[in-house]
Scaffold this motif. Sequence first.
Motif, PDB file in Angstrom:
ATOM      1  N   PHE A   1       9.371  -0.065  -7.551  1.00  0.00           N
ATOM      2  CA  PHE A   1       8.299  -0.278  -6.362  1.00  0.00           C
ATOM      3  C   PHE A   1       6.888  -0.152  -6.891  1.00  0.00           C
ATOM      4  O   PHE A   1       6.520   1.141  -7.397  1.00  0.00           O
ATOM      5  CB  PHE A   1       8.648   0.425  -4.953  1.00  0.00           C
ATOM      6  N   ASP A   2       5.847  -0.740  -6.669  1.00  0.00           N
ATOM      7  CA  ASP A   2       4.691  -0.658  -7.223  1.00  0.00           C
ATOM      8  C   ASP A   2       3.889  -0.600  -5.925  1.00  0.00           C
ATOM      9  O   ASP A   2       3.442  -1.617  -5.020  1.00  0.00           O
ATOM     10  CB  ASP A   2       4.196  -1.897  -8.017  1.00  0.00           C
ATOM     11  N   THR A   3       3.355   0.807  -5.456  1.00  0.00           N
ATOM     12  CA  THR A   3       2.938   0.900  -4.405  1.00  0.00           C
ATOM     13  C   THR A   3       1.612   2.078  -4.633  1.00  0.00           C
ATOM     14  O   THR A   3       1.643   2.894  -5.709  1.00  0.00           O
ATOM     15  CB  THR A   3       3.667   1.467  -3.208  1.00  0.00           C
ATOM     16  N   GLU A   4       0.654   2.192  -3.814  1.00  0.00           N
ATOM     17  CA  GLU A   4      -0.294   2.935  -3.972  1.00  0.00           C
ATOM     18  C   GLU A   4       0.117   4.351  -3.498  1.00  0.00           C
ATOM     19  O   GLU A   4      -0.376   5.456  -3.830  1.00  0.00           O
ATOM     20  CB  GLU A   4      -1.674   3.030  -2.988  1.00  0.00           C
ATOM     21  N   GLU A   5       0.840   4.488  -2.443  1.00  0.00           N
ATOM     22  CA  GLU A   5       1.333   5.888  -1.657  1.00  0.00           C
ATOM     23  C   GLU A   5       2.928   5.684  -1.705  1.00  0.00           C
ATOM     24  O   GLU A   5       3.308   4.729  -1.377  1.00  0.00           O
ATOM     25  CB  GLU A   5       0.842   6.006  -0.400  1.00  0.00           C
ATOM     26  N   VAL A   6       3.270   7.023  -1.803  1.00  0.00           N
ATOM     27  CA  VAL A   6       4.843   7.147  -1.588  1.00  0.00           C
ATOM     28  C   VAL A   6       5.080   8.241  -0.935  1.00  0.00           C
ATOM     29  O   VAL A   6       4.538   9.491  -1.048  1.00  0.00           O
ATOM     30  CB  VAL A   6       5.592   7.414  -2.936  1.00  0.00           C
ATOM     31  N   MET A   7       5.923   8.298   0.003  1.00  0.00           N
ATOM     32  CA  MET A   7       6.240   9.431   0.787  1.00  0.00           C
ATOM     33  C   MET A   7       7.434   9.316   1.576  1.00  0.00           C
ATOM     34  O   MET A   7       7.899   8.253   1.853  1.00  0.00           O
ATOM     35  CB  MET A   7       5.191   9.671   1.985  1.00  0.00           C
TER      36      MET A   7
ATOM     37  N   GLN B   1       6.795  13.224  -6.874  1.00  0.00           N
ATOM     38  CA  GLN B   1       6.040  12.046  -6.266  1.00  0.00           C
ATOM     39  C   GLN B   1       6.795  11.819  -4.920  1.00  0.00           C
ATOM     40  O   GLN B   1       6.193  10.967  -4.160  1.00  0.00           O
ATOM     41  CB  GLN B   1       6.018  11.095  -7.075  1.00  0.00           C
ATOM     42  N   TYR B   2       8.070  12.352  -4.544  1.00  0.00           N
ATOM     43  CA  TYR B   2       8.814  11.745  -3.477  1.00  0.00           C
ATOM     44  C   TYR B   2       9.069  13.202  -2.439  1.00  0.00           C
ATOM     45  O   TYR B   2       9.556  13.065  -1.546  1.00  0.00           O
ATOM     46  CB  TYR B   2      10.148  11.275  -3.790  1.00  0.00           C
ATOM     47  N   ILE B   3       8.298  14.309  -2.885  1.00  0.00           N
ATOM     48  CA  ILE B   3       8.633  15.518  -2.103  1.00  0.00           C
ATOM     49  C   ILE B   3       7.555  15.794  -0.792  1.00  0.00           C
ATOM     50  O   ILE B   3       7.655  16.630  -0.073  1.00  0.00           O
ATOM     51  CB  ILE B   3       8.665  16.682  -3.037  1.00  0.00           C
TER      52      ILE B   3
ATOM     53  N   LYS C   1       0.776  -1.273  -0.094  1.00  0.00           N
ATOM     54  CA  LYS C   1       0.095  -0.104  -0.088  1.00  0.00           C
ATOM     55  C   LYS C   1       0.951   1.352  -0.006  1.00  0.00           C
ATOM     56  O   LYS C   1       0.600   2.215  -0.672  1.00  0.00           O
ATOM     57  CB  LYS C   1      -0.922  -0.080   1.230  1.00  0.00           C
ATOM     58  N   ILE C   2       1.971   1.315   0.685  1.00  0.00           N
ATOM     59  CA  ILE C   2       2.728   2.353   0.930  1.00  0.00           C
ATOM     60  C   ILE C   2       4.089   2.170   0.822  1.00  0.00           C
ATOM     61  O   ILE C   2       4.705   1.313   1.417  1.00  0.00           O
ATOM     62  CB  ILE C   2       2.217   3.162   2.212  1.00  0.00           C
ATOM     63  N   LEU C   3       4.874   3.112   0.357  1.00  0.00           N
ATOM     64  CA  LEU C   3       6.496   2.899   0.035  1.00  0.00           C
ATOM     65  C   LEU C   3       6.890   4.176   0.765  1.00  0.00           C
ATOM     66  O   LEU C   3       6.409   5.406   0.520  1.00  0.00           O
ATOM     67  CB  LEU C   3       7.097   2.821  -1.300  1.00  0.00           C
ATOM     68  N   THR C   4       7.622   4.245   1.861  1.00  0.00           N
ATOM     69  CA  THR C   4       8.365   5.260   2.554  1.00  0.00           C
ATOM     70  C   THR C   4       9.643   5.193   2.276  1.00  0.00           C
ATOM     71  O   THR C   4      10.229   4.116   2.442  1.00  0.00           O
ATOM     72  CB  THR C   4       7.952   5.350   4.036  1.00  0.00           C
ATOM     73  N   ILE C   5      10.343   6.544   2.046  1.00  0.00           N
ATOM     74  CA  ILE C   5      11.768   6.628   1.683  1.00  0.00           C
ATOM     75  C   ILE C   5      12.540   7.571   2.874  1.00  0.00           C
ATOM     76  O   ILE C   5      11.993   8.583   2.999  1.00  0.00           O
ATOM     77  CB  ILE C   5      11.750   7.398   0.283  1.00  0.00           C
ATOM     78  N   ASP C   6      13.634   7.137   2.980  1.00  0.00           N
ATOM     79  CA  ASP C   6      14.607   8.008   3.856  1.00  0.00           C
ATOM     80  C   ASP C   6      14.814   9.452   3.187  1.00  0.00           C
ATOM     81  O   ASP C   6      14.928   9.179   1.810  1.00  0.00           O
ATOM     82  CB  ASP C   6      15.998   7.101   4.436  1.00  0.00           C
ATOM     83  N   VAL C   7      15.095  10.414   3.543  1.00  0.00           N
ATOM     84  CA  VAL C   7      15.510  11.641   2.970  1.00  0.00           C
ATOM     85  C   VAL C   7      17.174  11.461   2.676  1.00  0.00           C
ATOM     86  O   VAL C   7      17.736  11.737   1.788  1.00  0.00           O
ATOM     87  CB  VAL C   7      15.173  12.944   3.769  1.00  0.00           C
TER      88      VAL C   7
END
Length: 191
Positions: free
Chosen positions: A125-131, A155-157, A3-9
């Motif tokens: 990565f195939d996800t619904e949300e990215v943050m 999409q990553y900001i 559902k969600i991909l989270t990414i370190d800054v």
Amino acid sequence: MAKILTIDVWDTLLRREVHPDAVKLATSKYFFKHCSGYIKKLIPDHMYIHKLRHVLEERLYLESLQENHYGEYHIEQVIRRMATILCPDKSEHDELIEEIINYEVDFEKHVVNKDLDIEDTLAAFDTEEVMFLSDFYMSASSITELLIYADVDKQYIQGISSCDVGCNKHTGSLYKLIHQKFGISAANHIH
């Protein structure tokens, strides 16, 4: 599909050209330049301010732990305490605090770059949300400002900074917050 991909800054979306403490050192120099002549007679140089900042950050960390905020604090709290100690004229504090924070954000802009490979890596990565998720003392809006400046794909900001919510990744509390906010389990979350 998750559902969600989270990414370190830091060291994922953005790379610094300098040690993180170099940013704080530059801010200390700027702060010293803007101290009154009275204060400059009492402290030797910007290194005093730099050391004071580390002491205040440690105190804020401990206070935050006491308040169950996992040691998280905001840059505004640090700079406000520095101003309270170093600038006797309290009428100038709000303007000075804003100026110092803006300086630090602007300095960060000049020492960060977008990781050149990260967007291609994340596209797999195939996800619904990215943050983004960041354990950092600047707000999510300041981080977004840095990401935009570094030309990171839009999409990553958007994301969450630990100082805004009083939880962090290293204790797992920020992940739990994400799971609650989006009503998902850890199995539906990629980080």
